[in-house]
Design a protein around this motif. Structure first.
Motif, PDB file in Angstrom:
ATOM      1  N   ASP A  75       0.732  -0.997   0.036  1.00  0.00           N
ATOM      2  CA  ASP A  75       0.010   0.040   0.038  1.00  0.00           C
ATOM      3  C   ASP A  75       0.775   1.365  -0.069  1.00  0.00           C
ATOM      4  OD1 ASP A  75      -2.177  -1.519   0.099  1.00  0.00           O
ATOM      5  OD2 ASP A  75      -2.678  -1.304   2.171  1.00  0.00           O
ATOM      6  N   VAL A  76       2.149   0.992   0.822  1.00  0.00           N
ATOM      7  CA  VAL A  76       2.917   2.243   0.766  1.00  0.00           C
ATOM      8  C   VAL A  76       3.645   2.395  -0.570  1.00  0.00           C
ATOM      9  CG1 VAL A  76       5.113   3.180   1.617  1.00  0.00           C
ATOM     10  CG2 VAL A  76       3.488   2.297   3.137  1.00  0.00           C
ATOM     11  N   LEU A  77       3.804   1.581  -1.324  1.00  0.00           N
ATOM     12  CA  LEU A  77       4.395   1.438  -2.576  1.00  0.00           C
ATOM     13  C   LEU A  77       3.449   2.083  -3.534  1.00  0.00           C
ATOM     14  CD1 LEU A  77       6.691   1.014  -4.715  1.00  0.00           C
ATOM     15  CD2 LEU A  77       5.828  -1.499  -4.941  1.00  0.00           C
ATOM     16  N   ALA A  78       2.207   1.698  -3.396  1.00  0.00           N
ATOM     17  CA  ALA A  78       0.876   2.270  -4.418  1.00  0.00           C
ATOM     18  C   ALA A  78       1.095   3.843  -4.183  1.00  0.00           C
ATOM     19  CB  ALA A  78      -0.239   1.570  -3.933  1.00  0.00           C
ATOM     20  N   ALA A  79       1.192   4.272  -2.854  1.00  0.00           N
ATOM     21  CA  ALA A  79       1.100   6.009  -2.775  1.00  0.00           C
ATOM     22  C   ALA A  79       2.245   6.482  -3.190  1.00  0.00           C
ATOM     23  CB  ALA A  79       1.110   6.179  -1.261  1.00  0.00           C
ATOM     24  N   LEU A  80       3.349   5.640  -3.468  1.00  0.00           N
ATOM     25  CA  LEU A  80       4.711   6.370  -4.077  1.00  0.00           C
ATOM     26  C   LEU A  80       4.709   6.320  -5.678  1.00  0.00           C
ATOM     27  CD1 LEU A  80       7.255   4.926  -1.360  1.00  0.00           C
ATOM     28  CD2 LEU A  80       6.254   7.353  -1.496  1.00  0.00           C
ATOM     29  N   GLY A  81       3.790   5.503  -6.122  1.00  0.00           N
ATOM     30  CA  GLY A  81       3.950   4.923  -7.649  1.00  0.00           C
ATOM     31  C   GLY A  81       4.820   3.787  -7.652  1.00  0.00           C
ATOM     32  N   ASP A  82       3.885   2.598  -8.292  1.00  0.00           N
ATOM     33  CA  ASP A  82       4.536   1.167  -8.205  1.00  0.00           C
ATOM     34  C   ASP A  82       5.237   1.056  -9.573  1.00  0.00           C
ATOM     35  OD1 ASP A  82       4.962  -1.529  -8.456  1.00  0.00           O
ATOM     36  OD2 ASP A  82       3.209  -2.043  -7.144  1.00  0.00           O
TER      37      ASP A  82
ATOM     38  N   MET B  78      -3.843 -14.719 -21.986  1.00  0.00           N
ATOM     39  CA  MET B  78      -4.447 -14.302 -20.681  1.00  0.00           C
ATOM     40  C   MET B  78      -3.658 -13.750 -19.552  1.00  0.00           C
ATOM     41  SD  MET B  78      -6.154 -17.569 -17.984  1.00  0.00           S
ATOM     42  CE  MET B  78      -7.157 -17.891 -19.073  1.00  0.00           C
ATOM     43  N   ALA B  79      -4.182 -12.734 -18.731  1.00  0.00           N
ATOM     44  CA  ALA B  79      -3.302 -12.024 -17.939  1.00  0.00           C
ATOM     45  C   ALA B  79      -2.858 -13.153 -16.679  1.00  0.00           C
ATOM     46  CB  ALA B  79      -4.111 -11.021 -17.266  1.00  0.00           C
ATOM     47  N   ARG B  80      -1.784 -12.847 -16.285  1.00  0.00           N
ATOM     48  CA  ARG B  80      -1.074 -13.494 -15.206  1.00  0.00           C
ATOM     49  C   ARG B  80      -1.442 -13.111 -13.778  1.00  0.00           C
ATOM     50  NH1 ARG B  80       5.177 -13.177 -15.825  1.00  0.00           N
ATOM     51  NH2 ARG B  80       5.051 -14.626 -14.172  1.00  0.00           N
ATOM     52  N   TYR B  81      -1.807 -11.849 -13.830  1.00  0.00           N
ATOM     53  CA  TYR B  81      -2.311 -11.423 -12.402  1.00  0.00           C
ATOM     54  C   TYR B  81      -3.797 -10.897 -12.464  1.00  0.00           C
ATOM     55  CZ  TYR B  81       2.809 -11.541 -12.462  1.00  0.00           C
ATOM     56  OH  TYR B  81       4.023 -11.852 -12.646  1.00  0.00           O
ATOM     57  N   PRO B  82      -4.429 -10.606 -11.478  1.00  0.00           N
ATOM     58  CA  PRO B  82      -5.530 -10.085 -11.194  1.00  0.00           C
ATOM     59  C   PRO B  82      -5.608  -8.445 -11.716  1.00  0.00           C
ATOM     60  CG  PRO B  82      -5.154 -11.095  -9.200  1.00  0.00           C
ATOM     61  CD  PRO B  82      -4.089 -11.219  -9.903  1.00  0.00           C
ATOM     62  N   VAL B  83      -6.627  -8.125 -12.345  1.00  0.00           N
ATOM     63  CA  VAL B  83      -6.865  -6.655 -12.738  1.00  0.00           C
ATOM     64  C   VAL B  83      -6.985  -5.671 -11.409  1.00  0.00           C
ATOM     65  CG1 VAL B  83      -8.418  -4.920 -13.852  1.00  0.00           C
ATOM     66  CG2 VAL B  83      -8.269  -7.366 -14.707  1.00  0.00           C
ATOM     67  N   THR B  84      -6.015  -4.752 -11.662  1.00  0.00           N
ATOM     68  CA  THR B  84      -5.643  -3.810 -10.496  1.00  0.00           C
ATOM     69  C   THR B  84      -6.711  -2.735 -10.443  1.00  0.00           C
ATOM     70  OG1 THR B  84      -4.013  -2.369 -11.414  1.00  0.00           O
ATOM     71  CG2 THR B  84      -3.404  -4.406 -10.367  1.00  0.00           C
ATOM     72  N   VAL B  85      -6.495  -1.796  -9.320  1.00  0.00           N
ATOM     73  CA  VAL B  85      -7.593  -0.802  -9.120  1.00  0.00           C
ATOM     74  C   VAL B  85      -7.257   0.178 -10.142  1.00  0.00           C
ATOM     75  CG1 VAL B  85      -8.019   1.241  -7.656  1.00  0.00           C
ATOM     76  CG2 VAL B  85      -8.143  -1.185  -6.816  1.00  0.00           C
ATOM     77  N   ALA B  86      -5.487   0.472 -10.539  1.00  0.00           N
ATOM     78  CA  ALA B  86      -5.179   1.273 -11.538  1.00  0.00           C
ATOM     79  C   ALA B  86      -5.514   0.974 -12.797  1.00  0.00           C
ATOM     80  CB  ALA B  86      -3.612   1.463 -11.202  1.00  0.00           C
TER      81      ALA B  86
ATOM     82  N   LEU C 152     -13.035   1.856  -6.921  1.00  0.00           N
ATOM     83  CA  LEU C 152     -12.102   2.976  -7.228  1.00  0.00           C
ATOM     84  C   LEU C 152     -11.126   3.379  -6.014  1.00  0.00           C
ATOM     85  CD1 LEU C 152     -13.976   5.380  -9.611  1.00  0.00           C
ATOM     86  CD2 LEU C 152     -12.463   3.589 -10.253  1.00  0.00           C
ATOM     87  N   ARG C 153     -11.485   2.822  -4.831  1.00  0.00           N
ATOM     88  CA  ARG C 153     -11.036   3.350  -3.587  1.00  0.00           C
ATOM     89  C   ARG C 153      -9.979   2.679  -2.971  1.00  0.00           C
ATOM     90  NH1 ARG C 153     -16.755   5.287  -1.195  1.00  0.00           N
ATOM     91  NH2 ARG C 153     -17.175   6.928  -2.565  1.00  0.00           N
ATOM     92  N   ASP C 154      -9.507   1.552  -3.323  1.00  0.00           N
ATOM     93  CA  ASP C 154      -8.337   0.667  -2.752  1.00  0.00           C
ATOM     94  C   ASP C 154      -7.142   1.172  -3.162  1.00  0.00           C
ATOM     95  OD1 ASP C 154      -9.921  -0.882  -1.181  1.00  0.00           O
ATOM     96  OD2 ASP C 154     -10.209  -2.638  -2.635  1.00  0.00           O
ATOM     97  N   PRO C 155      -6.062   0.965  -2.720  1.00  0.00           N
ATOM     98  CA  PRO C 155      -4.601   1.408  -3.325  1.00  0.00           C
ATOM     99  C   PRO C 155      -4.706   0.678  -4.697  1.00  0.00           C
ATOM    100  CG  PRO C 155      -4.554   0.609  -0.870  1.00  0.00           C
ATOM    101  CD  PRO C 155      -5.869   0.364  -1.470  1.00  0.00           C
ATOM    102  N   ALA C 156      -4.080   1.488  -5.555  1.00  0.00           N
ATOM    103  CA  ALA C 156      -3.974   1.510  -7.081  1.00  0.00           C
ATOM    104  C   ALA C 156      -3.332   0.081  -7.457  1.00  0.00           C
ATOM    105  CB  ALA C 156      -3.059   2.486  -7.740  1.00  0.00           C
ATOM    106  N   ASN C 157      -2.264  -0.595  -6.509  1.00  0.00           N
ATOM    107  CA  ASN C 157      -1.554  -1.888  -7.007  1.00  0.00           C
ATOM    108  C   ASN C 157      -2.483  -2.975  -6.298  1.00  0.00           C
ATOM    109  OD1 ASN C 157      -0.851  -1.592  -4.614  1.00  0.00           O
ATOM    110  ND2 ASN C 157       1.315  -1.636  -4.956  1.00  0.00           N
ATOM    111  N   ARG C 158      -3.666  -2.721  -5.815  1.00  0.00           N
ATOM    112  CA  ARG C 158      -4.407  -4.115  -5.223  1.00  0.00           C
ATOM    113  C   ARG C 158      -5.401  -4.632  -6.288  1.00  0.00           C
ATOM    114  NH1 ARG C 158      -6.321  -3.870   0.915  1.00  0.00           N
ATOM    115  NH2 ARG C 158      -4.429  -3.205   1.946  1.00  0.00           N
ATOM    116  N   PRO C 159      -5.830  -5.571  -6.112  1.00  0.00           N
ATOM    117  CA  PRO C 159      -6.656  -6.271  -7.228  1.00  0.00           C
ATOM    118  C   PRO C 159      -7.996  -5.544  -6.755  1.00  0.00           C
ATOM    119  CG  PRO C 159      -5.680  -7.997  -6.106  1.00  0.00           C
ATOM    120  CD  PRO C 159      -5.218  -6.987  -5.286  1.00  0.00           C
TER     121      PRO C 159
END
Length: 241
Positions: A138-145, A189-197, A216-223
């Motif tokens: 979540d910290v990384l999402a706030a900084l930009g992943d 097929m995507a290897r990972y779930p679609v993120t909020v971003a 739209l409200r979870d941290p950007a890099n979360r599913p």
């Protein structure tokens, strides 16, 4: 409460932590002291962040916090729990400072890139506990992943944008008497779930109004969550185009 002569504690822990942080912020060797105190992660983490907040918002001092980030996240990487937690704390210090202040200085931009890469390595390595990794993420999402490309709808930063090719061929669909062979063409097929971003990129590009704004409200890099089946289909069609 006087525990012993000249030794007082406060019933509300946050007041005590803030006063300790105020004292810490006033030290000339703030970065060195705070870095040493971070060894006692559970006790001193909040105190250090309160000290950083006091430096930023009362003293208007960004030099001491950036010096602390440099101490917590040195160029030479170490693979041990304390080093990972210190990198995570360095990210929290940058978040407390605010990206606008961090990016005004060359040192701040250098520290931001270093901490981003270190936190991305923490997640990739599977370091610390799952709960700690989630918080660090979540910290990384706030900084930009850096693991995702802002110029490619925030898809993973690899040559295939996070997709794998599923080659054409037959497969058995259904069970029992309903089982039958189906031939499928090649698809991806995507290897990972679609993120909020990634979901947000779709919403902004198309003007789609989400059924649930909480998507739209979870941290950007979360599913992404709270997306309906129909919305998932719309997203896939948009991304395919």
């Amino acid at each position: 409460l006087e525990r012993s002569p000249s030794h007082f504690t406060l019933p509300h822990r946050t007041f005590q932590e803030y006063l300790a942080g105020a004292h810490l912020a006033a030290q000339v060797d703030f970065a060195d002291q705070a870095c040493k105190l971070s060894e006692g992660w559970d006790v001193w983490r909040q105190v250090i962040l309160l000290a950083v907040g006091r430096l930023i918002f009362l003293a208007r001092d960004t030099t001491k916090p950036l010096a602390l980030v440099s101490e917590l996240c040195p160029r030479q990487e170490t693979d041990d729990p304390l080093a990972w937690r210190r990198a995570w704390l360095a990210g929290e210090v940058l978040v407390e400072m605010g990206l606008n202040r961090v990016q005004k200085q060359e040192l701040g931009r250098d520290m931001l890139e270093r901490v981003q890469q270190r936190l991305a390595a923490l997640l990739t390595a599977g370091a610390l506990t799952p709960v700690e990794r989630a918080e660090a993420g979540d910290v990384l999402a706030a900084l930009g992943d850096p693991r995702f490309r802002a110029d490619a709808w925030y898809l993973p930063n690899d040559p295939m944008l996070g997709f794998v090719e599923i080659p054409a061929g037959p497969f058995i669909m259904g069970e029992g008497e309903d089982a039958h062979e189906v031939d499928l063409p090649t698809f991806y097929m995507a290897r990972y779930p679609v993120t909020v971003a990634q979901w947000t990129a779709f919403v902004e590009a198309t003007g789609h109004k989400p059924t649930d704004r909480d998507s739209l409200r979870d941290p950007a890099n979360r599913p992404v969550r709270y997306v309906t089946w129909d919305e998932a289909i719309l997203y896939c069609k948009w991304l395919s185009r």
